[in-house]
Design an enzyme around this catalytic site. Sequence first.
Site, PDB file in Angstrom:
ATOM      1  N   HIS A   1      42.930 -29.612  45.855  1.00 51.87           N
ATOM      2  CA  HIS A   1      43.064 -30.774  46.626  1.00 51.87           C
ATOM      3  C   HIS A   1      43.944 -30.454  47.535  1.00 51.87           C
ATOM      4  CE1 HIS A   1      40.075 -33.207  44.438  1.00 51.87           C
ATOM      5  NE2 HIS A   1      41.021 -33.120  43.270  1.00 51.87           N
TER       6      HIS A   1
ATOM      7  N   GLU B   1      39.087 -45.343  43.925  1.00 48.71           N
ATOM      8  CA  GLU B   1      38.115 -44.992  45.042  1.00 48.71           C
ATOM      9  C   GLU B   1      36.750 -44.391  44.545  1.00 48.71           C
ATOM     10  OE1 GLU B   1      39.631 -42.320  47.917  1.00 48.71           O
ATOM     11  OE2 GLU B   1      41.119 -43.912  48.609  1.00 48.71           O
TER      12      GLU B   1
ATOM     13  N   ARG C   1      54.123 -37.587  60.185  1.00 48.31           N
ATOM     14  CA  ARG C   1      54.637 -36.550  60.530  1.00 48.31           C
ATOM     15  C   ARG C   1      53.853 -35.333  61.072  1.00 48.31           C
ATOM     16  NH1 ARG C   1      52.302 -32.934  56.537  1.00 48.31           N
ATOM     17  NH2 ARG C   1      51.885 -34.147  54.997  1.00 48.31           N
TER      18      ARG C   1
END
Length: 677
Positions: free
Chosen positions: A235, A200, A292
């Site tokens: 992160h 990305e 979830r």
Amino acid sequence: MFNKILIANRGEIACRVAATCKRLGIASVAVYSDADAYAKHVSACDEAVHIGGATAAESYLRVARIIEAARATGAQAVHPGYGFLSENEDFAHACEAAGIVFIGPPVEAIAAMGSKAAAKALMHAAAVPLVPGYHGDDQNPELLHREADAIGYPVLLKASAGGGGKGMRVVERSEDFVAALASCKREAASSFGNDRVLIEKYLTRPRHVEVQVFADRHGGAVYLFDRDCSVQRRHQKVLEEAPAPGLSAQIKREMGEAAVAAARAVNYVGAGTVEFIMTATGDFYFMEMNTRLQVEHPVTEMITGQDLVEWQLRVAAGQPLPLTQDQLKIDGHAIEARIYAEHPARGFLPSTGTLKHLRMPEGVEFAIDAGAGESRKAPVRIDSGVREGDTITPFYDPMIAKLIVHGATREDALARMSRALHACEVVGPHTNVEFLQRIVESEPFATGDLDTGLIERHHEALFAPVKKPFKEALALACAALLTREGGTAHGASPWDALSHWRLNSGFTQTLGWLAIENSGETGSPFTVAFARDGATQTLEHDGVREAFSWSSGAGLHEYRATIGDARATGRVFIDGDTFHVFCLGHALAFEWQNLLAHAADAEHGEGRLTAPMPGKVIAVLVEPGAVVEKGTPLIVMEAMKMEHTIGAPAAGTVSEVLYAVGDQVADGAQLLVLDVE
Ligand code: ADP
Ligand code: ADP
Ligand code: MG
């Protein structure tokens, strides 16, 4: 609706799910490992089944064993929580095959979103915006390199099967690509058993904004607005809030609709989160979908007044969504802070140990009677999977609690969060509480200037020493010590425990202390002189003598002390000879140096220097023959990743050093021999 469900998880989320079951009159079954036999989640449920050893692989990841437990207890459905088996298609499939409802999306939706690369291909087809990049099947290294060059550096390499912030590499220059690709693939293969990667464009100063979605089996799909989770370390999310601040109504609607489109593209059912990465100009791109319930779901519950676990149960039981998009409204602002047993100053290493003292701010445990709609009206909500006396083990996530606050505005919520964090008291493992306080009180966070680099960019300010009420805390520690040693009784033998001498009618005691920094390091030793003459009491520190009075307060561990003009009420939790003081919103610790004991050793002509805890020797600072002053650091030990410096109790000569760097030492073992002058 179900009569009984099994919760295939532990800790905070298992307790959270059990609370909603209780409120809805659904019986709950816990599963537990050897390490969790007495865990809070076991007592939160109506029944419990032992499923194996302490490691996750031997217990919470055992698909067959958990299905068997559900069958044996007659549970009609399984709630997977998050982590563990929550995004495991085999588990969802096994539940289905056993005739047990998996409280989550269909197997196909988990599979579709399980691969970030495949998910992006699907999202592209559904016209959901994507970060420029490459997510193709062809993994030829040369092709990947050409694609990265075409995207333009910096680029981000991601493990397609990744999660939890693992398996990502930022590549700044074309020259670095080959090495970064190899290391990313290695980590992906070892962590996720799959080395496929995607590339990305690496956005600079982006925000992480995500949307909570919900879909039912009847074609209904809604979004429950957005959350900002930009404050991250490695992160991984640290603070989350809802709604995401500073976004226009139009962007919010566009994101919400894109998220619903993403869910519809995979025939989604149940709770899910679509994560977007957003540029400073408000362009947003799909990153991944978590199939979830999310750790940070409480902030959404606080602003919508909905219980998302209840929604999950209703949808799984085949009911339609409780509300339509038009009926959903945002009320106020909510922030969540994740309190972890970890050591921020040491690269956020996890910390373990028994929670010897645990006091959370006044708040509600997740609304057992009231549900999220009511709990939102309380100033603070605490979701926790541990109690005082429980142990944070190395086996699982080291989370202690989530602190969630709600306010009419972001400003209100912030003020509440700050107060709540200052009211947290933890003795045992290291925690990130102080670190969270600093972020919450930092200028960029307070003004909503959020991006994923906030912690790194402000590293210096976030780790600078904090100014603390040292004098007040010291007075409280002295109060607790004098109380413990019987100092409130006039002229009695208790003074034997302290080094002392008598002066005419009054007397003076010298109290030896060592300040312990939050980082775990100890400062140099110092003494305080306590004197009583008739009704007059004084304390002398740093050459200043001031009037001193104290009393123990009403509550457990509570003391009041006045020193000079300063007064403080606080709690002192005594752990051996370490005095943990909580006052004026700060945590300080002092270690008592029993001067009399040291003096007694000195009388015998030697200083027996013993290990104050079991641990490892990490530095020996003196050699035999060294002449040392009182307080000279001699040996540094480490236990539970915490350093502890042992200083000379008196001046003398080191005659023998009994351990070397790297040695494991038992509690109380003699470390070296000192011939006291
Ligand atoms: P999110 O905030 O997007 O849900 P995280 O990756 O932080 O993302 O949360 C999921 C992770 O949280 C799981 O993979 C797991 O490692 C961790 N986790 C935290 N608390 C628990 C818990 N009580 N049980 C299981 N996993 C937990
Ligand atoms: P995980 O599965 O580990 O949660 P994500 O794809 O959700 O992985 O990314 C985790 C975090 O990495 C994001 O919250 C963000 O901080 C950062 N990140 C991901 N993609 C990009 C990107 N293209 N540019 C900049 N940062 C990114
Ligand atoms: Mg993610």
